[in-house]
Scaffold this motif. Structure first.
Motif, PDB file in Angstrom:
ATOM      1  N   HIS A  96      -1.446  24.164  -3.370  1.00 37.94           N
ATOM      2  CA  HIS A  96      -2.837  23.736  -3.131  1.00 37.94           C
ATOM      3  C   HIS A  96      -3.045  22.262  -3.496  1.00 37.94           C
ATOM      4  O   HIS A  96      -3.242  21.436  -2.625  1.00 37.94           O
ATOM      5  N   ASP A 107      -1.367  31.282   3.039  1.00 41.57           N
ATOM      6  CA  ASP A 107      -2.185  31.746   1.911  1.00 41.57           C
ATOM      7  C   ASP A 107      -2.792  33.132   2.137  1.00 41.57           C
ATOM      8  O   ASP A 107      -2.516  34.058   1.390  1.00 41.57           O
ATOM      9  N   HIS A 153      -0.368  35.815   0.062  1.00 42.01           N
ATOM     10  CA  HIS A 153      -0.790  36.874  -0.885  1.00 42.01           C
ATOM     11  C   HIS A 153      -0.695  38.211  -0.171  1.00 42.01           C
ATOM     12  O   HIS A 153      -1.656  38.665   0.448  1.00 42.01           O
ATOM     13  N   HIS A 201       3.652  30.248   1.118  1.00 38.86           N
ATOM     14  CA  HIS A 201       2.566  30.607   0.185  1.00 38.86           C
ATOM     15  C   HIS A 201       1.691  31.673   0.830  1.00 38.86           C
ATOM     16  O   HIS A 201       0.943  31.399   1.776  1.00 38.86           O
ATOM     17  N   HIS A 236      -0.308  27.968  -8.494  1.00 42.03           N
ATOM     18  CA  HIS A 236      -1.569  27.540  -7.931  1.00 42.03           C
ATOM     19  C   HIS A 236      -2.038  26.429  -8.865  1.00 42.03           C
ATOM     20  O   HIS A 236      -2.289  26.681 -10.045  1.00 42.03           O
TER      21      HIS A 236
HETATM   22 FE   FE2 Z   1      -2.875  31.229  -3.025  1.00 44.05          FE
END
Ligand code: FE2
Length: 431
Positions: free
Chosen positions: A242, A309, A59, A57, A210
């Motif tokens: 999450h 993340d 970004h 996970h 998410h």
């Molecule tokens: Fe995220």
């Protein structure tokens, strides 16, 4: 036997000693007595060889953008989303590519072999999508990059998000994303889950949402995600990322919910570094930790992988592509302190996360891809304790990153040596 690469004197994650022979990009022999001719010999020196770290996970369209156009002053998820909205129109495709490639170099040097990155599709120009599709192609020889079409502003809340999500999938984005807790209402959130799972089922794709990244115990979209997964026959192909609201839910409700999650074979991906930072921001004291119920999900048979993340972006100013940092934070927040639990935390950033991504050929068995990392640690617990130094990253049987051993002082790498005590002796008259 003959090999392209022969690793000798390795300790495997299960504690056994072995040599590892690689040929044609695959692991062709593993065992104590393996020997033979090899193009390259690598002496592991009795240190840990593990399959590569996997970050399930991330970004990548936002990484390394810290400070553009400003800092997140409240430290909340919502200010991070607002800040990201300010940055999006400012950045170019070339800039996203440059930052992402820089991050991938760092990740590989830290022993990461695969990353699942969300890419924001709430942009009519799809700049992030085009950038990361290019990056996926460029890094393919040394890193598996999987992309998730992520409607950051809500697939129903943002007027063009659905259309852009479908365009992103048409261009080759791998996985269907979502953010039900950010839709306008609980009903819209549930509806977004239904529509997105149907898209995935029609297209034969995986899902990674998410889901319930909130301290609100009534944020129960994971229930709908489990239901839709089962209804559409997507078992084993859907991830809830999450799941922080589960931390705050009523115990009785959770006792039912976890069995639904297990039945749907959902994967769970907590992101410990980020959520210990973002959750509980509206609490006074006590402040909730906000990490989902990791040991309870695991003990119910749910596959749990830890994700990183964010690294230096609108949501998180820190980070260094270190999955051992992620594992160690998950360990602390989840109070996973028994020997077995700590070993499991290492699995959460390796084999479990590989399962989340559905990676083929992952592992250290004969027939697996010859991908692994050599760590300066005796075992997996020591690796977590020390955030162990990476000595080598191997991909397809070739060493693609390497570093010399660091000198240990009381087993703490890079610790400054104590100066001679006389250096502190008071100067001048002594009486
Ligand atoms: Fe995220």
């Amino acid at each position: 036997m003959s090999f392209d690469l022969l690793v000798t004197n390795a300790v495997l994650p299960d504690g056994t000693n072995a040599n590892i022979g690689c040929a044609g990009g695959k692991i062709t022999a593993v065992g104590r007595d393996i020997s033979g001719e090899a193009g390259v010999m690598l002496d592991a020196g009795g240190q840990l060889v593990a399959p590569p770290f996997v970050d399930p996970h991330f970004h990548m369209d936002a990484t390394l953008s810290l400070g553009r156009p400003r800092m997140n002053t409240s430290g909340t998820l919502l200010e991070g989303i607002a800040l990201w909205g300010e940055l999006k129109p400012l950045q170019t495709v070339d800039e996203i590519i440059e930052r992402a490639l820089r991050y991938c170099d760092l990740a590989v040097s830290m022993g990461i072999g695969a990353i699942r990155s969300h890419v924001d599709v709430c942009d009519d120009e799809l700049k992030g999508v085009d950038a990361l599709l290019e990056v996926r192609k460029q890094v393919a020889p040394y890193l598996d990059l999987q992309l998730v079409a992520f409607p950051q502003d809500g697939v129903l809340r943002d007027p063009t998000a659905m259309q852009n999500l479908l365009r992103a999938l048409d261009r080759g984005v791998d996985v269907v994303g979502g953010i039900p807790h950010f839709e306008r209402t609980m009903t819209d959130g549930a509806e977004s889950v239904r529509q997105l799972c149907e898209i995935a089922a029609e297209r034969g794709l995986r899902v990674d949402m998410h889901c319930d990244e909130s301290d609100d115990p009534h944020s129960r979209h994971v229930e709908t995600l489990a239901y839709e997964t089962t209804r559409l026959g997507l078992q084993g192909r859907v991830t809830g990322s999450h799941l922080t609201s589960m931390h705050s839910m009523d115990n009785y409700y959770v006792s039912k919910l976890i069995s639904l999650i297990a039945e749907a074979e959902l994967h769970a991906v907590p992101n410990p570094l980020i959520n210990i930072m973002l959750q509980g921001r509206h609490d006074t004291y006590p402040k909730r930790r906000g990490q989902t119920r990791v040991p309870e999900l695991r003990d119910a048979g749910v596959n749990v992988g830890f994700g990183s993340d964010c690294v230096m972006d609108p949501w998180y100013s820190l980070g260094r592509a270190d999955m051992l940092d992620v594992g160690a934070m998950g360990l602390h927040v989840g109070q996973l302190s028994s020997r077995a639990d700590m070993r499991w935390c290492f699995e959460a950033v390796t084999v479990n996360s590989a399962k989340v991504m559905g990676l083929d050929g992952y592992g250290l068995d004969v027939g697996c891809d010859a991908n692994f990392v050599l760590l300066q640690a005796d075992d997996t617990i020591e690796a977590l304790r020390l955030r162990a130094h990476r000595l080598a990253t191997v991909r397809g049987g070739k060493v693609i990153a390497q570093a010399p051993r660091v000198e240990h002082v009381l087993d703490l790498p890079n610790r400054p040596k104590m100066l001679d005590a006389s250096a502190y002796a008071p100067k001048g008259n002594s009486g």
